[in-house]
Design a protein around this motif. Structure first.
Motif, PDB file in Angstrom:
ATOM      1  N   PHE A  39     -11.379  45.106  13.125  1.00 19.56           N
ATOM      2  CA  PHE A  39     -12.750  45.369  13.539  1.00 19.56           C
ATOM      3  C   PHE A  39     -13.886  45.385  12.370  1.00 19.56           C
ATOM      4  O   PHE A  39     -14.831  44.591  12.663  1.00 19.56           O
ATOM      5  N   ALA A  40     -13.592  46.189  11.391  1.00 17.26           N
ATOM      6  CA  ALA A  40     -14.564  46.436  10.423  1.00 17.26           C
ATOM      7  C   ALA A  40     -14.659  44.853   9.791  1.00 17.26           C
ATOM      8  O   ALA A  40     -15.809  44.973   9.425  1.00 17.26           O
ATOM      9  N   ASP A  41     -13.902  44.470   9.708  1.00 15.40           N
ATOM     10  CA  ASP A  41     -13.913  43.200   8.877  1.00 15.40           C
ATOM     11  C   ASP A  41     -14.808  41.921   9.839  1.00 15.40           C
ATOM     12  O   ASP A  41     -15.420  41.191   9.118  1.00 15.40           O
ATOM     13  N   MET A  42     -14.762  41.942  10.925  1.00  8.77           N
ATOM     14  CA  MET A  42     -15.594  41.374  11.767  1.00  8.77           C
ATOM     15  C   MET A  42     -17.081  41.265  11.779  1.00  8.77           C
ATOM     16  O   MET A  42     -17.756  40.652  12.029  1.00  8.77           O
ATOM     17  N   ILE A  43     -17.402  42.819  11.901  1.00  5.82           N
ATOM     18  CA  ILE A  43     -18.832  42.987  11.448  1.00  5.82           C
ATOM     19  C   ILE A  43     -19.357  43.071  10.203  1.00  5.82           C
ATOM     20  O   ILE A  43     -20.650  43.493   9.961  1.00  5.82           O
ATOM     21  N   ASN A  44     -18.450  42.747   9.251  1.00  5.50           N
ATOM     22  CA  ASN A  44     -18.790  42.901   7.772  1.00  5.50           C
ATOM     23  C   ASN A  44     -19.818  41.672   7.444  1.00  5.50           C
ATOM     24  O   ASN A  44     -19.088  40.572   6.781  1.00  5.50           O
ATOM     25  N   VAL A  45     -20.728  41.525   7.919  1.00  2.86           N
ATOM     26  CA  VAL A  45     -21.794  40.531   7.816  1.00  2.86           C
ATOM     27  C   VAL A  45     -22.509  40.516   6.828  1.00  2.86           C
ATOM     28  O   VAL A  45     -23.578  41.435   6.769  1.00  2.86           O
ATOM     29  N   GLN A  46     -22.415  39.802   5.679  1.00  2.00           N
ATOM     30  CA  GLN A  46     -22.992  40.225   4.485  1.00  2.00           C
ATOM     31  C   GLN A  46     -24.663  39.707   4.597  1.00  2.00           C
ATOM     32  O   GLN A  46     -25.314  40.576   3.930  1.00  2.00           O
ATOM     33  N   GLU A  47     -24.842  38.625   5.433  1.00  2.00           N
ATOM     34  CA  GLU A  47     -26.389  38.395   5.222  1.00  2.00           C
ATOM     35  C   GLU A  47     -27.240  39.240   5.873  1.00  2.00           C
ATOM     36  O   GLU A  47     -26.816  39.545   7.111  1.00  2.00           O
ATOM     37  N   HIS A  48     -28.286  39.616   5.414  1.00  2.00           N
ATOM     38  CA  HIS A  48     -29.004  40.482   5.856  1.00  2.00           C
ATOM     39  C   HIS A  48     -30.199  40.020   6.912  1.00  2.00           C
ATOM     40  O   HIS A  48     -31.364  39.650   6.203  1.00  2.00           O
ATOM     41  N   CYS A  49     -29.939  39.537   7.895  1.00  2.00           N
ATOM     42  CA  CYS A  49     -30.535  38.863   8.803  1.00  2.00           C
ATOM     43  C   CYS A  49     -31.600  39.716   9.569  1.00  2.00           C
ATOM     44  O   CYS A  49     -30.941  40.677   9.983  1.00  2.00           O
ATOM     45  N   LYS A  50     -32.679  39.548   9.584  1.00  2.00           N
ATOM     46  CA  LYS A  50     -33.771  40.285  10.485  1.00  2.00           C
ATOM     47  C   LYS A  50     -34.994  39.601  11.004  1.00  2.00           C
ATOM     48  O   LYS A  50     -35.028  38.525  10.303  1.00  2.00           O
ATOM     49  N   VAL A  51     -35.483  40.003  12.040  1.00  2.00           N
ATOM     50  CA  VAL A  51     -36.724  39.389  12.571  1.00  2.00           C
ATOM     51  C   VAL A  51     -37.939  40.076  11.731  1.00  2.00           C
ATOM     52  O   VAL A  51     -37.886  41.112  11.488  1.00  2.00           O
ATOM     53  N   GLU A  52     -38.462  39.099  11.498  1.00  2.00           N
ATOM     54  CA  GLU A  52     -40.078  39.516  10.871  1.00  2.00           C
ATOM     55  C   GLU A  52     -40.784  39.866  11.891  1.00  2.00           C
ATOM     56  O   GLU A  52     -40.831  39.494  13.038  1.00  2.00           O
ATOM     57  N   GLU A  53     -41.897  40.431  11.529  1.00  2.00           N
ATOM     58  CA  GLU A  53     -42.935  40.854  12.405  1.00  2.00           C
ATOM     59  C   GLU A  53     -42.511  41.760  13.611  1.00  2.00           C
ATOM     60  O   GLU A  53     -42.738  41.471  14.878  1.00  2.00           O
ATOM     61  N   VAL A  54     -41.720  42.641  13.450  1.00  2.00           N
ATOM     62  CA  VAL A  54     -41.255  43.554  14.552  1.00  2.00           C
ATOM     63  C   VAL A  54     -42.570  44.572  14.766  1.00  2.00           C
ATOM     64  O   VAL A  54     -43.109  45.240  13.865  1.00  2.00           O
ATOM     65  N   ASP A  55     -42.866  44.626  15.944  1.00  2.00           N
ATOM     66  CA  ASP A  55     -44.019  45.594  16.249  1.00  2.00           C
ATOM     67  C   ASP A  55     -43.794  47.025  15.892  1.00  2.00           C
ATOM     68  O   ASP A  55     -42.740  47.790  16.573  1.00  2.00           O
ATOM     69  N   GLU A  56     -44.221  47.311  14.906  1.00  2.00           N
ATOM     70  CA  GLU A  56     -43.784  48.836  14.160  1.00  2.00           C
ATOM     71  C   GLU A  56     -44.388  50.029  15.165  1.00  2.00           C
ATOM     72  O   GLU A  56     -43.882  51.013  15.047  1.00  2.00           O
ATOM     73  N   ASP A  57     -45.332  49.797  15.993  1.00  2.00           N
ATOM     74  CA  ASP A  57     -45.857  50.791  16.749  1.00  2.00           C
ATOM     75  C   ASP A  57     -45.159  50.962  18.129  1.00  2.00           C
ATOM     76  O   ASP A  57     -45.615  51.645  19.014  1.00  2.00           O
ATOM     77  N   ASN A  58     -44.059  50.307  18.439  1.00  2.00           N
ATOM     78  CA  ASN A  58     -43.143  50.689  19.224  1.00  2.00           C
ATOM     79  C   ASN A  58     -41.871  51.183  18.969  1.00  2.00           C
ATOM     80  O   ASN A  58     -41.190  51.295  17.876  1.00  2.00           O
ATOM     81  N   VAL A  59     -41.263  52.029  19.770  1.00  2.00           N
ATOM     82  CA  VAL A  59     -39.824  52.520  19.547  1.00  2.00           C
ATOM     83  C   VAL A  59     -38.834  51.680  20.475  1.00  2.00           C
ATOM     84  O   VAL A  59     -39.146  51.150  21.387  1.00  2.00           O
ATOM     85  N   TYR A  60     -37.813  51.567  19.985  1.00  2.00           N
ATOM     86  CA  TYR A  60     -36.658  50.582  20.658  1.00  2.00           C
ATOM     87  C   TYR A  60     -35.405  51.314  20.862  1.00  2.00           C
ATOM     88  O   TYR A  60     -34.991  52.344  20.135  1.00  2.00           O
ATOM     89  N   SER A  61     -34.884  50.945  21.864  1.00  2.00           N
ATOM     90  CA  SER A  61     -33.562  51.316  22.074  1.00  2.00           C
ATOM     91  C   SER A  61     -32.510  50.288  22.577  1.00  2.00           C
ATOM     92  O   SER A  61     -32.887  49.359  23.288  1.00  2.00           O
ATOM     93  N   VAL A  62     -31.359  50.248  22.188  1.00  2.00           N
ATOM     94  CA  VAL A  62     -30.239  49.134  22.424  1.00  2.00           C
ATOM     95  C   VAL A  62     -29.275  49.892  23.557  1.00  2.00           C
ATOM     96  O   VAL A  62     -28.775  50.860  23.217  1.00  2.00           O
ATOM     97  N   PHE A  63     -28.835  48.878  24.463  1.00  2.00           N
ATOM     98  CA  PHE A  63     -27.968  49.321  25.352  1.00  2.00           C
ATOM     99  C   PHE A  63     -26.919  48.095  25.656  1.00  2.00           C
ATOM    100  O   PHE A  63     -27.415  46.982  25.627  1.00  2.00           O
TER     101      PHE A  63
END
Ligand code: ADP
Ligand code: MG
Length: 865
Positions: free
Chosen positions: A195-219
């Motif tokens: 499992f650890a091998d599968m999430i070992n994603v090297q590329e550090h992908c992220k969304v630019e311009e995330v609204d920093e004045d918000n708080v987030y939660s993932v379900f």
């Protein structure tokens, strides 16, 4: 507890999507997996970035109208065998994650036959994570620092989300931590190496311009649809080793916004990629166990991994979540690994499995039908009911098609020949799916608070943190704000000495107390002075701030109204443009229809033209052939007739000359007969002269006509046997009669000669001429040969035999002179009459000419008298 229900970012209760006119087609991508073995036969080729070509494999070739068919299918993008997971993720899934963070819904599913790489694409394999772990990674990379504390957002059981204050969240956290058996998915536990091998994603992908004045939660939640039943793969079931309970299926329900959700489905709040993927892995394990225990075919179930993202703005201070339910946005991304699309007979399932397979197939069939009806409704403006409710799968995702969201599909294909027919079905479905359009999700309105709240009190917070550090670091698990509390200034005052007076003699305690009290008084004074100074400063700051705010408010108000005006203007402009687009689209449609009609007409006319051209060419060639044949016939006929005419002319000429000659001779003979009895001797020379007169055409140098006439009736003895000169000119034709004229002891000559005549006493000329009926008439002119006194030879013609051929339909053949038939014309009768009445004597003189083609040159030999 303050809580608020979130408004999910989906369509309102209206049937029509809010963002009515903006629609995007379902994005369909195709991924071709590599062959398992290099020696496998391949039936799919990637032509270019958007096209694949599929051709029937050897021994499978379909011949239609004798044609070998290869078909091309176009997609938004095609990924060949060398394309890596990252590339696929960047193109297909990244935009969906970006949308998710911007509060929009997305649906991504993989479609294809078993073994085509659906699971490989979605989940990936160890060391090569698929879209799912990559999506999770990107989400947490993007929102990592802005995550809300656990339990700040709380999903309810009606597909909504609530927000609770920090204190309630803290209490809940403590409550959970207190529970001894509850598994806490924290990153510190031992994790599966695979499992650890599968999430070992090297590329550090992220969304630019995330609204920093918000708080987030993932379900996250993970369900499986098997045999048209929905199972919760994350449900905690008490372990019963003796008789394990079969999993309970779940129901679908519609929330107040008409969105479908699975009732009572476990939704786990996760704070990191590892945690999220661990939850997924747990579900995956459970799925595997259930499949083995219940003897199910795993390729026949659909698995749905749902990532929900709740976000809400921070309050004006930027310290806590704004407790306003209207401001919470809940978006979700559903990642679906569909069941194998192959038909049942391929896996040779039996009995209940077959029934199940049928049901699973049924859900894919329903998906296809829904897509088909949607497409038809959209393309032709019909209003057919889309049968979403016919299967759980389509019912669950009804919102995506009916409402708004972004839908993407990855069609996985295995290029091996055995899959040809199934792959063809997959391609057809995929191509059709591309024509369906889904309403584009609207952008969410921003909350009215000023931006930059999160960092507004940054300096203060930093100071606080520093102070806390000085005091021994933060209390674990507690928010820094909470840890700070109120620092009591009393604590920094010097402690009071014991003020119990036990000894009357004690004179130390009071002065000490006085001293301490004096110190405290001084400190208090200093503090109050500092306080009033600070208060003043604060007051000033506040006043400044107030004035600043007021002026800014005014400024912003003005700007706002200005912007509102612009927005209103732009809105009307937008409406106008939309209307224009609609009319233009309508026009385009009409034009396209017209074009198709014209094209059809053109095609048919071209066909007609071609046919006519071919016909014309055929006719022309026929004509040429005919012309050539006629030309040949004409030249042949012309030549024939020319020959015929020449022949006839020659014959006629001959005949006329003969006639002339005979008449001439006749006249002379008659003249001789008439004159002979009267003037026997003296007349001879004159007669001889007369006879020689009509020979003007003589070409030979004739000697002087001085020879004395011969006694005419003097004949040679016949008893001794007559000798004949048979004169047959070379130009004669064979008579072919049955009774051929036969002359015994004859000297046959082609031209009359003196030598031959000298030896014979009979002469016969075979003469041919053309009769008036076009037949050849052969005449045998006979005569006696006499010696003239001059030493030459004379011939006295005595009879003429006529051989005549006739057509049996015409006159009878006259083969001999004794024929009693009457003569046919006057000339003939005259001729016959003369011929019978008198024997004509012709003295043939040397050098006399009979006519062209009949030149009898009888050169006399000089003899001594
Ligand atoms: P499905 O889920 O469609 O039944 P899988 O994803 O399980 O198919 O794929 C079957 C096998 O093929 C797996 O062993 C997987 O590793 C391999 N495979 C599939 N796609 C690829 C690919 N693009 N590259 C390499 N191997 C692949
Ligand atoms: Mg699979």
């Amino acid at each position: 507890m303050k809580s608020a229900r979130a408004k999910t970012p989906r369509r309102p209760a209206l049937k029509k999507p809010s963002n009515s006119s903006l629609k995007d087609p379902v994005g369909v991508y195709c991924r071709v997996r590599p062959l398992s073995r290099p020696d496998q036969e391949c039936c799919i080729e990637v032509i270019n970035e958007t096209t694949v070509q599929i051709h029937p494999p050897e021994g499978y070739r379909i011949f239609r109208n004798g044609e070998y068919r290869e078909t091309q299918y176009s997609f938004k993008e095609v990924f060949g065998t060398l394309v890596v997971q990252k590339e696929l993720f960047d193109v297909v899934a990244k935009p969906l994650v970006e949308d998710l963070i911007r509060g929009k819904n997305g649906l991504l599913f993989t479609y294809g036959v078993t073994g085509s790489g659906k699971t490989h694409t979605m989940t990936g394999s160890p060391g090569d994570g698929g879209l799912l772990p990559r999506c999770l990674d990107m989400i947490f990379n993007s929102i990592g620092p802005f995550q809300a504390k656990r339990f700040v957002f709380k999903l309810d059981d009606k597909n909504g989300v609530e927000v609770q204050c920090e204190v309630d969240a803290l209490l809940e956290r403590q409550k959970r931590d207190a529970m001894p058996v509850t598994k806490t998915p924290s990153g510190k536990r031992q994790i599966d190496p695979e499992f650890a091998d599968m999430i070992n994603v090297q590329e550090h992908c992220k969304v630019e311009e995330v609204d920093e004045d918000n708080v987030y939660s993932v379900f996250v939640s993970y369900i499986e649809i098997y045999n048209n039943y929905i199972y919760d793969l994350l449900e905690e079931t008490p372990f019963e080793p003796i008789k394990p309970k079969p999993p309970q299926s779940k129901l679908l329900r519609e929330d107040q916004n008409h969105n479908m959700y699975v009732t009572g489905c476990t939704e786990v709040e996760v704070k990191s990629t590892e945690e999220a993927f661990e939850v997924f892995w747990r579900g995956q394990k459970k799925r595997r166990i259930a499949n083995t225990q219940l003897n199910r075919e795993s390729s026949r179930s659909h698995s749905v991994f749902i990532i929900k993202l709740a976000q809400a703005p921070l309050d004006a201070d930027g310290d806590n979540v704004l407790q306003e339910k209207e401001q919470i946005i809940l978006s979700q991304l559903s990642l679906v690994d569909l069941a194998g699309s192959e038909r049942t007979n391929r896996t040779k399932a039996e009995g209940s499995r077959l029934r199940e397979a049928g049901n699973i197939n049924q859900s894919l069939m329903t998906l296809r039908t829904c897509i088909e009806v949607l497409r038809e409704n959209q393309m032709y403006g019909t209003n057919k009911m889309v049968p979403y409710r016919d299967s759980k799968l389509t019912h669950l995702f009804k919102n995506y098609f009916d409402g708004e969201g972004k839908v993407r599909m990855i069609v996985c294909v295995n290029p091996k020949a055995e899959d040809y027919e199934e792959s063809l079905q997959v391609m057809r479905f995929a191509e059709m799916t591309q024509e369906v359009e889904v309403a584009r999700p609207v952008d969410r309105a921003l909350c009215g608070l000023t931006p930059g709240r999160r960092y507004r009190n940054q300096a203060f917070k930093e100071e606080l943190a520093r102070k806390l550090e000085l005091r021994g670091g933060p209390i674990d698990g507690e928010p820094p704000e909470e840890q700070f509390g109120l620092e009591s200034p009393l604590e920094s005052f010097p402690p009071l000495p014991p003020c119990e007076l036990l000894d009357i003699e004690d004179d130390q305690m009071v002065p000490k107390l006085m001293e301490v009290l004096e110190k405290r008084r001084q400190m208090r004074q200093a503090l109050s002075e500092e306080f009033s100074k600070n208060a003043l400063a604060l007051k000033k700051i506040l006043q400044d701030f107030d004035s600043n705010v007021a002026s800014k408010e005014k400024y912003f108000q003005a700007k706002l109204s200005e912007k509102e005006k612009t927005i209103a203007g732009q809105k009307t402009e937008l409406e106008r443009l939309e209307k224009k687009i609609k009319t233009l689209e309508y026009k385009i449609e009409i034009l396209e229809k017209t074009t198709t009609i014209y094209e059809e007409d053109k095609r048919s006319l071209q066909q007609e033209l071609e046919n006519k051209n071919q016909k014309l060419q055929r006719q022309a060639s026929d004509k040429r052939r005919l012309e050539a044949r006629l030309q040949g016939m004409v030249t042949e006929t012309t030549m024939k007739w020319e020959r015929e005419c020449e022949r006839r002319v020659a014959a006629k000429q001959l005949e006329m000359q003969n006639k002339l000659w005979v008449k001439d001779e006749k006249l002379k003979q008659l003249k001789a007969i008439v004159t002979e009895p009267k003037t026997d001797k003296p007349e001879r020379p004159s007669r001889e002269r007369d006879r020689e007169k009509p020979a003007p055409r003589s070409v030979s140098p004739s000697p002087a006509p001085s020879a004395p006439p011969v006694r005419l009736r003097q004949r040679r003895s016949r008893s001794a046997g007559e000798r004949w000169v048979d004169h047959k000119p070379a130009s004669n034709l064979p008579t072919d009669t049955v009774l051929q004229p036969h002359v015994p002891h004859a000297i046959t000559v082609a031209a009359a000669s003196e030598k031959a005549l000298a030896k014979c006493d009979k002469y016969m000329l075979t003469h041919q001429e053309l009769a008036s009926d076009g037949e050849i008439e052969t005449k045998l002119i006979k005569g006696d040969v006499f010696k003239t006194r001059g030493g030459g030879q004379a011939v006295q013609f005595t009879e003429i035999e006529t051989l005549k051929q006739e057509s049996p339909t015409g006159r009878k053949r006259r083969s001999s002179p004794s024929n009693p038939d009457p003569p046919e014309d006057a000339a003939d009768s005259e001729w016959t009459d003369v011929e019978t009445r008198c024997s004509v004597a012709v003295e043939m003189r040397a050098g006399s000419v009979l006519g062209p083609g009949y030149q009898h040159h009888a050169q006399p030999k000089r003899r001594k008298p």
